[in-house]
Write a protein that holds these residues in place. Sequence first.
Motif, short mmCIF file in Angstrom:
data_model
loop_
_atom_site.label_atom_id
_atom_site.label_comp_id
_atom_site.label_asym_id
_atom_site.label_seq_id
_atom_site.Cartn_x
_atom_site.Cartn_y
_atom_site.Cartn_z
N PRO A 249 0.84 -1.21 0.00
CA PRO A 249 0.00 0.00 0.00
C PRO A 249 0.87 1.26 0.00
O PRO A 249 1.62 1.51 0.94
CB PRO A 249 -0.80 -0.12 1.30
CG PRO A 249 -0.77 -1.57 1.64
CD PRO A 249 0.54 -2.08 1.16
N LEU A 250 0.74 2.06 -1.06
CA LEU A 250 1.58 3.24 -1.23
C LEU A 250 0.76 4.37 -1.84
O LEU A 250 -0.18 4.13 -2.60
CB LEU A 250 2.76 2.93 -2.16
CG LEU A 250 3.83 1.97 -1.66
CD1 LEU A 250 4.79 1.61 -2.79
CD2 LEU A 250 4.60 2.57 -0.49
N PRO A 251 1.13 5.62 -1.56
CA PRO A 251 0.49 6.76 -2.23
C PRO A 251 0.93 6.83 -3.68
O PRO A 251 2.00 6.32 -4.04
CB PRO A 251 0.99 7.96 -1.43
CG PRO A 251 2.29 7.53 -0.84
CD PRO A 251 2.14 6.05 -0.58
N GLN A 318 5.34 -6.99 6.72
CA GLN A 318 5.55 -5.76 7.48
C GLN A 318 4.24 -5.05 7.78
O GLN A 318 4.16 -4.28 8.71
CB GLN A 318 6.47 -4.81 6.71
CG GLN A 318 7.84 -5.37 6.43
CD GLN A 318 8.65 -4.41 5.58
OE1 GLN A 318 8.32 -3.25 5.43
NE2 GLN A 318 9.75 -4.91 5.03
N PHE A 319 3.20 -5.30 6.97
CA PHE A 319 1.98 -4.54 7.19
C PHE A 319 0.75 -5.43 7.33
O PHE A 319 -0.37 -4.97 7.24
CB PHE A 319 1.75 -3.53 6.05
CG PHE A 319 1.71 -4.14 4.68
CD1 PHE A 319 2.85 -4.19 3.92
CD2 PHE A 319 0.54 -4.62 4.15
CE1 PHE A 319 2.82 -4.73 2.64
CE2 PHE A 319 0.50 -5.16 2.88
CZ PHE A 319 1.64 -5.21 2.13
N GLU A 346 -5.84 -0.56 2.60
CA GLU A 346 -4.95 -1.05 3.65
C GLU A 346 -3.98 0.04 4.08
O GLU A 346 -3.65 0.95 3.32
CB GLU A 346 -4.19 -2.28 3.14
CG GLU A 346 -5.13 -3.39 2.70
CD GLU A 346 -4.42 -4.66 2.31
OE1 GLU A 346 -3.25 -4.84 2.71
OE2 GLU A 346 -5.02 -5.47 1.59
N GLU A 347 -3.53 -0.09 5.33
CA GLU A 347 -2.66 0.93 5.91
C GLU A 347 -1.35 1.05 5.15
O GLU A 347 -0.74 0.07 4.76
CB GLU A 347 -2.37 0.61 7.37
CG GLU A 347 -3.51 0.95 8.31
CD GLU A 347 -3.09 0.81 9.76
OE1 GLU A 347 -2.00 0.25 10.02
OE2 GLU A 347 -3.86 1.26 10.64
N SER A 348 -0.91 2.29 5.01
CA SER A 348 0.38 2.57 4.39
C SER A 348 1.50 1.98 5.21
O SER A 348 1.40 1.83 6.43
CB SER A 348 0.57 4.09 4.29
OG SER A 348 1.89 4.43 3.95
N ILE A 349 2.59 1.65 4.52
CA ILE A 349 3.80 1.25 5.22
C ILE A 349 4.27 2.42 6.08
O ILE A 349 4.26 3.57 5.67
CB ILE A 349 4.89 0.85 4.21
CG1 ILE A 349 4.54 -0.51 3.60
CG2 ILE A 349 6.25 0.77 4.86
CD1 ILE A 349 5.59 -1.05 2.69
N THR A 369 -5.51 10.95 21.17
CA THR A 369 -4.77 11.25 19.95
C THR A 369 -3.92 10.04 19.57
O THR A 369 -3.10 9.59 20.35
CB THR A 369 -3.87 12.48 20.15
OG1 THR A 369 -4.69 13.59 20.48
CG2 THR A 369 -3.10 12.78 18.89
N ARG A 370 -4.12 9.51 18.38
CA ARG A 370 -3.38 8.34 17.95
C ARG A 370 -2.68 8.62 16.63
O ARG A 370 -3.12 9.46 15.85
CB ARG A 370 -4.34 7.14 17.77
CG ARG A 370 -5.02 6.70 19.06
CD ARG A 370 -5.96 5.55 18.79
NE ARG A 370 -7.05 5.95 17.92
CZ ARG A 370 -7.96 5.12 17.44
NH1 ARG A 370 -7.91 3.84 17.72
NH2 ARG A 370 -8.93 5.56 16.65
N GLU A 371 -1.62 7.91 16.42
CA GLU A 371 -0.92 8.05 15.14
C GLU A 371 -1.84 7.59 14.02
O GLU A 371 -2.52 6.57 14.13
CB GLU A 371 0.36 7.24 15.15
CG GLU A 371 1.15 7.36 13.86
CD GLU A 371 2.42 6.55 13.88
OE1 GLU A 371 3.17 6.64 12.90
OE2 GLU A 371 2.65 5.83 14.86
N PHE A 372 -1.84 8.35 12.94
CA PHE A 372 -2.72 8.03 11.82
C PHE A 372 -1.89 7.62 10.62
O PHE A 372 -0.98 8.34 10.22
CB PHE A 372 -3.59 9.24 11.47
CG PHE A 372 -4.47 9.01 10.28
CD1 PHE A 372 -5.58 8.19 10.38
CD2 PHE A 372 -4.20 9.62 9.06
CE1 PHE A 372 -6.41 7.98 9.28
CE2 PHE A 372 -5.02 9.42 7.96
CZ PHE A 372 -6.12 8.59 8.08
N LEU A 373 -2.21 6.48 10.05
CA LEU A 373 -1.59 6.02 8.82
C LEU A 373 -2.66 5.99 7.73
O LEU A 373 -3.73 5.39 7.92
CB LEU A 373 -0.99 4.62 8.99
CG LEU A 373 0.23 4.52 9.90
CD1 LEU A 373 0.65 3.06 10.06
CD2 LEU A 373 1.39 5.33 9.36
N PRO A 374 -2.41 6.65 6.59
CA PRO A 374 -3.41 6.65 5.52
C PRO A 374 -3.69 5.24 5.01
O PRO A 374 -2.86 4.33 5.12
CB PRO A 374 -2.76 7.52 4.44
CG PRO A 374 -1.72 8.33 5.15
CD PRO A 374 -1.23 7.46 6.26
#
Length: 390
Positions: A249-251, A318-319, A346-349, A369-374
Amino acid sequence: MGFKDHFEIVFNSPVYYAGQTITGKLIVELKKPKKIKGLYLKYFGKGSVHWNEGWGTTMVSHSNLEIYLMQYQLVCGNETDEYELTEGRHVFGFNCQLPADLPSSFEGHFGRISYSVKAIIDRPLKNDYVAKQPLTIVSIFDLNRCSLAAVPVEEQNSKTFWGHPKSLNMSVNIPVRGFVPGQVIPIKVLLSNESEVPVKSLEATLKQKVVFHAIRKSSPMKVFVFKNEYPVEEGIGNKEVHLNFQVPPLPPSFLQFCSIIDLRYQLDIKAKVSGCHRSLKLPIELIIGNIPLVAYEMPIFGNQPLCDVPGLSPLCNQFSDNRPPPYTVIFPPSMEYGDLPPPSYEESIRHGRLDREGPREDSNSNAETREFLPLYPVYRFETARAQTVG
């Protein structure tokens, strides 16, 4: 807000494409009536870059900012007269039409493109109640509309080693240059080694080449996405080696509509040789989109996890452990390919994120507040099942 009350934003999907309409509901649960002036939503999207150079009194900060989305929506009340929100559960539906020229969500070391919806209960003479929820916006990058995406890759390089007059030659062939997450990239490597320096292995590395543009300076950075090594037996003479790996999963490449962050992808194929000699490397630019080349390979229907496919690179491990919960399937807008199956998301690396922007917007929020992964669209392909590492 007191701990007995509940205030929450719930999206119908955590992923939306630029040009679509964000839909969801705002849930307010009160143990007793409360006086308010209004309840409203703020839709916000921005691109930001920031980094520091130097130390102490010599430190210099570089930054830049772009605003992509800023809309306000009154849900109830009139913002002037007091309004009583009764006790019990209240559910307010909401929607917001997104502009078509929004860049994709992105998280990088020196910058990000982020989107969120903030709900605010304006209370007279008291602190506001605030809830904030991030979401992913995906900008369509249709590889069928990119002229370079369908062009085959045919690259070659060679070198000689000290004390060996004959050369090592390497050529790399890939059927197309454009791929989407979930797709297998089939790489054919031809080695012609007359140097008598054996090739021990081939190394494939996928990198993000990111440039963060501040107001007065730019900062280039390379981020390793994938790296794997494939042994080569009897690395003298002519060899044909097939390497396959799956795009995580990548932009999308280029981050269109964003002018302060540039994103490209580079695949490095390296022939690693024995002894103290330097390896032979061949860099290749790949293009990552989110609508696949239908003339090259069509995705398939199916809900099987990507990482259950045997024989592929262990990169996807890894993901695979932190998959997002199920949600409504979102189709890309204006889909021109009627038989194209919908992707999963799916979540970005994880690449690290910008965390030096000063106070957070939601510093007074009652939510954690939580870390957000696109989340990025990921397709299933038959080659992901059938092919194995060469």
